[in-house]
Motif scaffolding. Sequence first.
Motif, PDB file in Angstrom:
ATOM      1  N   LEU A 556     -36.586  -2.306 -76.264  1.00 51.15           N
ATOM      2  CA  LEU A 556     -36.290  -1.067 -76.982  1.00 51.15           C
ATOM      3  C   LEU A 556     -36.908   0.134 -76.271  1.00 51.15           C
ATOM      4  N   VAL A 557     -38.179   0.019 -75.886  1.00 51.50           N
ATOM      5  CA  VAL A 557     -38.868   1.141 -75.233  1.00 51.50           C
ATOM      6  C   VAL A 557     -38.282   1.384 -73.846  1.00 51.50           C
ATOM      7  N   ARG A 558     -38.004   0.303 -73.099  1.00 58.49           N
ATOM      8  CA  ARG A 558     -37.444   0.479 -71.745  1.00 58.49           C
ATOM      9  C   ARG A 558     -36.089   1.201 -71.804  1.00 58.49           C
ATOM     10  N   GLN A 559     -35.234   0.827 -72.757  1.00 59.92           N
ATOM     11  CA  GLN A 559     -33.921   1.475 -72.872  1.00 59.92           C
ATOM     12  C   GLN A 559     -34.066   2.943 -73.250  1.00 59.92           C
ATOM     13  N   ALA A 560     -34.993   3.244 -74.163  1.00 58.94           N
ATOM     14  CA  ALA A 560     -35.185   4.638 -74.570  1.00 58.94           C
ATOM     15  C   ALA A 560     -35.685   5.485 -73.407  1.00 58.94           C
ATOM     16  N   LEU A 561     -36.595   4.937 -72.604  1.00 60.93           N
ATOM     17  CA  LEU A 561     -37.084   5.679 -71.437  1.00 60.93           C
ATOM     18  C   LEU A 561     -35.986   5.853 -70.395  1.00 60.93           C
ATOM     19  N   GLY A 562     -35.163   4.819 -70.222  1.00 65.15           N
ATOM     20  CA  GLY A 562     -34.076   4.921 -69.254  1.00 65.15           C
ATOM     21  C   GLY A 562     -33.045   5.965 -69.645  1.00 65.15           C
ATOM     22  N   GLU A 563     -32.748   6.074 -70.954  1.00 66.44           N
ATOM     23  CA  GLU A 563     -31.756   7.045 -71.408  1.00 66.44           C
ATOM     24  C   GLU A 563     -32.224   8.484 -71.187  1.00 66.44           C
ATOM     25  N   GLN A 564     -33.515   8.711 -71.196  1.00 71.21           N
ATOM     26  CA  GLN A 564     -34.038  10.071 -71.019  1.00 71.21           C
ATOM     27  C   GLN A 564     -34.757  10.223 -69.688  1.00 71.21           C
ATOM     28  N   ASP A 565     -34.358   9.444 -68.729  1.00 73.91           N
ATOM     29  CA  ASP A 565     -35.018   9.482 -67.420  1.00 73.91           C
ATOM     30  C   ASP A 565     -34.855  10.846 -66.754  1.00 73.91           C
ATOM     31  N   ASN A 566     -33.646  11.435 -66.829  1.00 73.83           N
ATOM     32  CA  ASN A 566     -33.420  12.738 -66.192  1.00 73.83           C
ATOM     33  C   ASN A 566     -34.254  13.833 -66.854  1.00 73.83           C
ATOM     34  N   ALA A 567     -34.296  13.820 -68.163  1.00 74.22           N
ATOM     35  CA  ALA A 567     -35.078  14.844 -68.875  1.00 74.22           C
ATOM     36  C   ALA A 567     -36.563  14.711 -68.558  1.00 74.22           C
ATOM     37  N   ILE A 568     -37.043  13.477 -68.426  1.00 69.54           N
ATOM     38  CA  ILE A 568     -38.461  13.261 -68.086  1.00 69.54           C
ATOM     39  C   ILE A 568     -38.746  13.766 -66.686  1.00 69.54           C
ATOM     40  N   ALA A 569     -37.813  13.510 -65.759  1.00 70.36           N
ATOM     41  CA  ALA A 569     -38.019  13.950 -64.372  1.00 70.36           C
ATOM     42  C   ALA A 569     -38.057  15.470 -64.278  1.00 70.36           C
ATOM     43  N   ARG A 595     -33.019   5.712 -82.354  1.00 66.76           N
ATOM     44  CA  ARG A 595     -33.127   7.117 -82.772  1.00 66.76           C
ATOM     45  C   ARG A 595     -34.598   7.528 -82.891  1.00 66.76           C
ATOM     46  N   VAL A 596     -35.426   6.631 -83.409  1.00 67.40           N
ATOM     47  CA  VAL A 596     -36.866   6.931 -83.536  1.00 67.40           C
ATOM     48  C   VAL A 596     -37.482   7.179 -82.165  1.00 67.40           C
ATOM     49  N   MET A 597     -37.214   6.272 -81.211  1.00 69.64           N
ATOM     50  CA  MET A 597     -37.784   6.431 -79.871  1.00 69.64           C
ATOM     51  C   MET A 597     -37.243   7.686 -79.192  1.00 69.64           C
ATOM     52  N   GLU A 598     -35.958   8.015 -79.428  1.00 65.31           N
ATOM     53  CA  GLU A 598     -35.377   9.241 -78.855  1.00 65.31           C
ATOM     54  C   GLU A 598     -36.105  10.470 -79.378  1.00 65.31           C
ATOM     55  N   ASN A 599     -36.394  10.506 -80.695  1.00 68.25           N
ATOM     56  CA  ASN A 599     -37.109  11.648 -81.266  1.00 68.25           C
ATOM     57  C   ASN A 599     -38.529  11.759 -80.699  1.00 68.25           C
ATOM     58  N   LEU A 600     -39.230  10.612 -80.597  1.00 65.83           N
ATOM     59  CA  LEU A 600     -40.629  10.653 -80.145  1.00 65.83           C
ATOM     60  C   LEU A 600     -40.725  11.058 -78.680  1.00 65.83           C
ATOM     61  N   ILE A 601     -39.854  10.481 -77.836  1.00 64.79           N
ATOM     62  CA  ILE A 601     -39.888  10.851 -76.409  1.00 64.79           C
ATOM     63  C   ILE A 601     -39.445  12.295 -76.225  1.00 64.79           C
ATOM     64  N   GLY A 602     -38.461  12.725 -77.028  1.00 62.36           N
ATOM     65  CA  GLY A 602     -38.035  14.123 -76.958  1.00 62.36           C
ATOM     66  C   GLY A 602     -39.159  15.079 -77.338  1.00 62.36           C
ATOM     67  N   ASN A 603     -39.973  14.708 -78.331  1.00 60.91           N
ATOM     68  CA  ASN A 603     -41.118  15.542 -78.702  1.00 60.91           C
ATOM     69  C   ASN A 603     -42.111  15.633 -77.552  1.00 60.91           C
ATOM     70  N   CYS A 604     -42.336  14.516 -76.853  1.00 61.11           N
ATOM     71  CA  CYS A 604     -43.244  14.537 -75.701  1.00 61.11           C
ATOM     72  C   CYS A 604     -42.734  15.496 -74.628  1.00 61.11           C
ATOM     73  N   ILE A 605     -41.422  15.463 -74.378  1.00 59.52           N
ATOM     74  CA  ILE A 605     -40.855  16.325 -73.334  1.00 59.52           C
ATOM     75  C   ILE A 605     -40.966  17.794 -73.737  1.00 59.52           C
TER      76      ILE A 605
END
Length: 701
Positions: A556-569, A595-605
């Motif tokens: 779950l975490v790996r997929q969420a990070l992969g989906e937002q890889d460009n935004a993180i970069a 959706r939860v992981m998307e919100n949390l990673i988006g908040n970090c970004i």
Amino acid sequence: MKKVIRSPILKGIAFAVCLVCVAAGALSAGNALQWFYEQYETRGGNSTYMLESSFEQSNMLNYSFLYAFHDIDRAMDNQTTQELLDRYVKSSGFTGDYYAKVGDKVFKNADLTLEEATQSPFYLVITPGDYQTNLPQISSYDIPEIWLSPYQTNYYRNDETHTLTEERTPVYQEGDCILLRLTQEQANSLQAEWLEGQRVFDHALMMVIILFFVALAAYLYLLYFTGRRAEDEEVHAVLIDRLYVECNLAIILGAAIGTAVLVVVGIDEALSSGVSFRMMTYLLTALLVCAFALVMELILSLVRNLKNHTFVERSFILRAVRWCWRTAGRIVRWALDLCKKFWHFIGRGQKGFWRNLWRKLFQDYKTRNVLLILLVYSAVLAVLGMMFGVMIDYGTALFVCLLGVLWFLLAVAFLIKQLDGFDRVVDALKRLRAGELTYKLADMPAGVLSSMAEDINSLGDGMQAAIQSEVRAERMKSELITNVSHDLKTPLTSILSYSDLLCQEHLTPEEANDYAKIIHQKSLRLKNLTSDLFDISKVQSGAEQMQCERIDACTLVRQALGEQDNAIAESRLTLKVNIPEYEVPIWADGKKMSRVMENLIGNCIKYAMPGTRVFVTVSEQESEAGIELKNIANYEMDFDAGEITERFVRGDAARTTEGSGLGLAIAKSYVEACGGALSVDVDGDLFKVRITFPVYGVQPA
């Protein structure tokens, strides 16, 4: 560096170093003690080295002369042969020359003259009325006064009774003397033994001192870092820390005293019996190491309690002292307050004083009831006592005793009834606290308890009405948000479509193109806000259906990070990911958790400070799976961590970034709906979110 210094491995090494130093010091001291004992036995009870500053000041040199002198002394009164005396003198450690003449008896191993003796480096000369010595530690207290004057009391041993008797006879005649000397060549062997003893002692002492400071440094490190871990600044307790302080100190004292006694007894046994001294040294060293390990761990436990501020809570004596101190303080404050009130009453005048005293006594129902019960009970007892005193003279006091017993039984029944009513009141309060608002008290004793029961029943009704009103208001709010969100979707779709078409056209004037883009962007934001409102209303009202299944938290975490890889970069953030290679199964809705992981990673970004690190960790501890995200915020976090997960609450109060304040609220609602828990922790600029789920298929401990 912090992780290394506080690591359990380094602490274990420091603890082992302390024990190794104790063992090495004990073995070094034991070997030195064995060497000195062997020399002591070899020299017939004469010590080799006794911490003297030089060989000339040594007991070894002085007592070799003194023991030889006493052997010659005994030979004068006994039937001792020259050969036997030589053997005695040699066994006493004296390697020099002697010449003794008393009357007709002459004992010697060399022809000495007074001049030859006094010219030697070390000598002892005794002549009638005087003695001379070149031995600093021999004094008149060491040499019997019998040899100092020709007319002193002569003590001799009676061979039949073995008792000391006395006879006043002159001892010396002219020409009698006892001469002992050591030449430098003869003293070299003694000096070599003394130097060897000094070397053995100094080596053992130096080893003990060095090992002591090494062990002290290691133990000071343990005292400073005990209970500390690299991941936080808390003091972590262990099972032994639950031991009470008095028990801890008693074990320390008992271990110290018991070990000391066993060491003394063991050394004495090894010295006085045929037990191998080396074997006894090994056994005592093992005992000493075990005792030191126990004592060190108990001291570390006391230090951890001091750091945790639980030392007083773990001590019977300190708790008793604290309770006595607080009780005394309360009594003093109560007495002072009573004195102030009394003075206030008196200051308002006698009439005002009695009026206020009457009001204080009889308006308070507790005081009124207690006083009435006390007065009635005392009055009845007084009447019964008077009747008993009057009737005892007539022999009819038994009736009064029966009345007293009956009055006592009635008082007990009344008290039991009141106590039962009080217990029912306490039980009703517990039920109300547990949420049982419909519980009612009935058939209570008349008086105060009946009045309290009515108040409690009214309290339950009021609380139930307030809760129903709050639930109704919350339901209306959720329905309003849902309906408004649903009604906004149709016009928003049209606005988005037409604004998109306008963005594709080349409008004039040029500013119109920018206006069309702004309209499209704000429409998208309004659509997202509407969707978020609709989602959180559904899940909090219970209308949202969760499709839970077995999913892997790591995947779950790996997929969420992969989906937002460009935004993180693009965010200039450094991602530190710690995900185990094995599966961590949980029971949850995969879409909602994405959706939860998307919100949390988006908040970090959005809210993490650029150029810092974001930590993402998946862990499994016992029967609990955890997902943790940590980042450094780019704004001052002055909010309450318990309120940030509420709806429309934003951490950035200045609203310098886009956001609706619903991301964490939606994440928490989805996690709790799936059976997990989401918590937020704020420490300075560090923002940490942790999600926990039971590990699927593992029974909780």
